[in-house]
Design a protein around this motif. Structure first.
Motif, PDB file in Angstrom:
ATOM      1  N   GLU A  93       0.834  -1.211   0.000  1.00  0.00           N
ATOM      2  CA  GLU A  93       0.000   0.000   0.000  1.00  0.00           C
ATOM      3  C   GLU A  93       0.868   1.259   0.000  1.00  0.00           C
ATOM      4  O   GLU A  93       0.622   2.190  -0.754  1.00  0.00           O
ATOM      5  N   GLN A  94       1.889   1.251   0.842  1.00  0.00           N
ATOM      6  CA  GLN A  94       2.749   2.427   0.954  1.00  0.00           C
ATOM      7  C   GLN A  94       3.559   2.657  -0.319  1.00  0.00           C
ATOM      8  O   GLN A  94       3.820   3.796  -0.695  1.00  0.00           O
ATOM      9  N   LEU A  95       3.960   1.571  -0.983  1.00  0.00           N
ATOM     10  CA  LEU A  95       4.792   1.679  -2.188  1.00  0.00           C
ATOM     11  C   LEU A  95       3.970   1.682  -3.478  1.00  0.00           C
ATOM     12  O   LEU A  95       4.519   1.774  -4.571  1.00  0.00           O
ATOM     13  N   GLU A  96       2.650   1.530  -3.316  1.00  0.00           N
ATOM     14  CA  GLU A  96       1.722   1.514  -4.456  1.00  0.00           C
ATOM     15  C   GLU A  96       2.105   0.461  -5.490  1.00  0.00           C
ATOM     16  O   GLU A  96       2.274   0.738  -6.679  1.00  0.00           O
ATOM     17  N   CYS A  97       2.253  -0.774  -5.018  1.00  0.00           N
ATOM     18  CA  CYS A  97       2.520  -1.901  -5.899  1.00  0.00           C
ATOM     19  C   CYS A  97       1.830  -3.120  -5.310  1.00  0.00           C
ATOM     20  O   CYS A  97       1.195  -3.035  -4.269  1.00  0.00           O
ATOM     21  N   SER A  98       1.946  -4.264  -5.954  1.00  0.00           N
ATOM     22  CA  SER A  98       1.288  -5.467  -5.448  1.00  0.00           C
ATOM     23  C   SER A  98       2.112  -6.089  -4.323  1.00  0.00           C
ATOM     24  O   SER A  98       3.335  -5.906  -4.250  1.00  0.00           O
ATOM     25  N   HIS A  99       1.446  -6.857  -3.476  1.00  0.00           N
ATOM     26  CA  HIS A  99       2.163  -7.514  -2.379  1.00  0.00           C
ATOM     27  C   HIS A  99       3.130  -8.576  -2.903  1.00  0.00           C
ATOM     28  O   HIS A  99       4.155  -8.837  -2.291  1.00  0.00           O
ATOM     29  N   THR A 100       2.817  -9.164  -4.053  1.00  0.00           N
ATOM     30  CA  THR A 100       3.730 -10.165  -4.624  1.00  0.00           C
ATOM     31  C   THR A 100       5.011  -9.507  -5.127  1.00  0.00           C
ATOM     32  O   THR A 100       6.083 -10.106  -5.052  1.00  0.00           O
ATOM     33  N   THR A 101       4.907  -8.277  -5.614  1.00  0.00           N
ATOM     34  CA  THR A 101       6.102  -7.536  -6.030  1.00  0.00           C
ATOM     35  C   THR A 101       6.977  -7.241  -4.827  1.00  0.00           C
ATOM     36  O   THR A 101       8.199  -7.412  -4.875  1.00  0.00           O
ATOM     37  N   VAL A 102       6.351  -6.834  -3.726  1.00  0.00           N
ATOM     38  CA  VAL A 102       7.109  -6.570  -2.498  1.00  0.00           C
ATOM     39  C   VAL A 102       7.779  -7.857  -2.032  1.00  0.00           C
ATOM     40  O   VAL A 102       8.963  -7.868  -1.673  1.00  0.00           O
ATOM     41  N   GLU A 103       7.040  -8.949  -2.054  1.00  0.00           N
ATOM     42  CA  GLU A 103       7.585 -10.239  -1.621  1.00  0.00           C
ATOM     43  C   GLU A 103       8.798 -10.637  -2.466  1.00  0.00           C
ATOM     44  O   GLU A 103       9.823 -11.076  -1.934  1.00  0.00           O
ATOM     45  N   LYS A 104       8.688 -10.468  -3.773  1.00  0.00           N
ATOM     46  CA  LYS A 104       9.795 -10.798  -4.671  1.00  0.00           C
ATOM     47  C   LYS A 104      11.038  -9.990  -4.314  1.00  0.00           C
ATOM     48  O   LYS A 104      12.139 -10.533  -4.219  1.00  0.00           O
ATOM     49  N   HIS A 105      10.862  -8.708  -4.073  1.00  0.00           N
ATOM     50  CA  HIS A 105      12.007  -7.849  -3.767  1.00  0.00           C
ATOM     51  C   HIS A 105      12.569  -8.113  -2.369  1.00  0.00           C
ATOM     52  O   HIS A 105      13.774  -8.012  -2.161  1.00  0.00           O
ATOM     53  N   LEU A 106      11.723  -8.459  -1.423  1.00  0.00           N
ATOM     54  CA  LEU A 106      12.211  -8.820  -0.100  1.00  0.00           C
ATOM     55  C   LEU A 106      13.046 -10.108  -0.157  1.00  0.00           C
ATOM     56  O   LEU A 106      14.067 -10.218   0.520  1.00  0.00           O
TER      57      LEU A 106
END
Length: 118
Positions: A99-112
Motif C-alpha cells: 500500500e505504501q509503495l503503491e505496488c502489489s504484495h507479490t512484487t514486495v515479496e519478490k524484492h524482499l
C-alpha cells in the motif's frame, strides 16, 4: 528407427503477432490462421481465441504489435524506498508495504526475497 523431432522454436509475442498480421493480410479466417501457424511452427503457438482478438485489432486498423501499457499497479519498485521502510519497522506486512509503495504484495515479496528477507 528414425523419428522426426522438430526443435522447439521460441517466438516472442511480437513475432507471433507479425505472423498473425501476415495471415490476416492473406485473407485467411482466424481458425485457418491459427491452424496454419500451429501446424508449421508448433502446436501450442497461438490459440484460435488469440487469433480472433488480434484479427479484430487488424480489422479496426490497429496495427500496433507491441505490448501497450496496462493500467494497474507497477511490477517494479524502487529498492531505495523499500529498504528504509523495512529497517524502520521490520514487522510491517507485505500488504502494508505494498500500500505504501503503491505496488502489489507479490512484487514486495519478490524484492524482499532478493534482499534475503522473509
Amino acid at each position: 528407427m528414425d523419428v522426426d523431432v522438430e526443435p522447439k522454436i521460441n517466438f516472442s509475442h511480437k513475432e507471433i503477432r507479425v505472423l498473425l498480421l501476415h495471415e490476416f493480410r492473406l485473407g485467411h479466417k482466424t481458425t485457418e490462421a491459427a491452424n496454419n501457424m500451429c501446424s508449421t511452427m508448433g502446436q501450442s503457438l497461438v490459440s484460435t481465441r488469440s487469433a480472433q482478438r488480434w484479427f479484430n485489432h487488424f480489422k479496426n486498423e490497429d496495427l500496433e504489435l507491441d505490448n501497450l501499457p496496462r493500467s494497474g499497479r507497477p511490477m517494479e519498485l524502487n529498492m531505495d524506498l523499500l529498504k528504509p521502510l523495512i529497517e524502520k519497522d521490520p514487522l510491517l506486512t507485505l500488504r502494508c508495504l505494498a500500500e505504501q509503495l503503491e505496488c502489489s504484495h507479490t512484487t514486495v515479496e519478490k524484492h524482499l526475497n532478493e534482499l534475503g528477507k522473509t
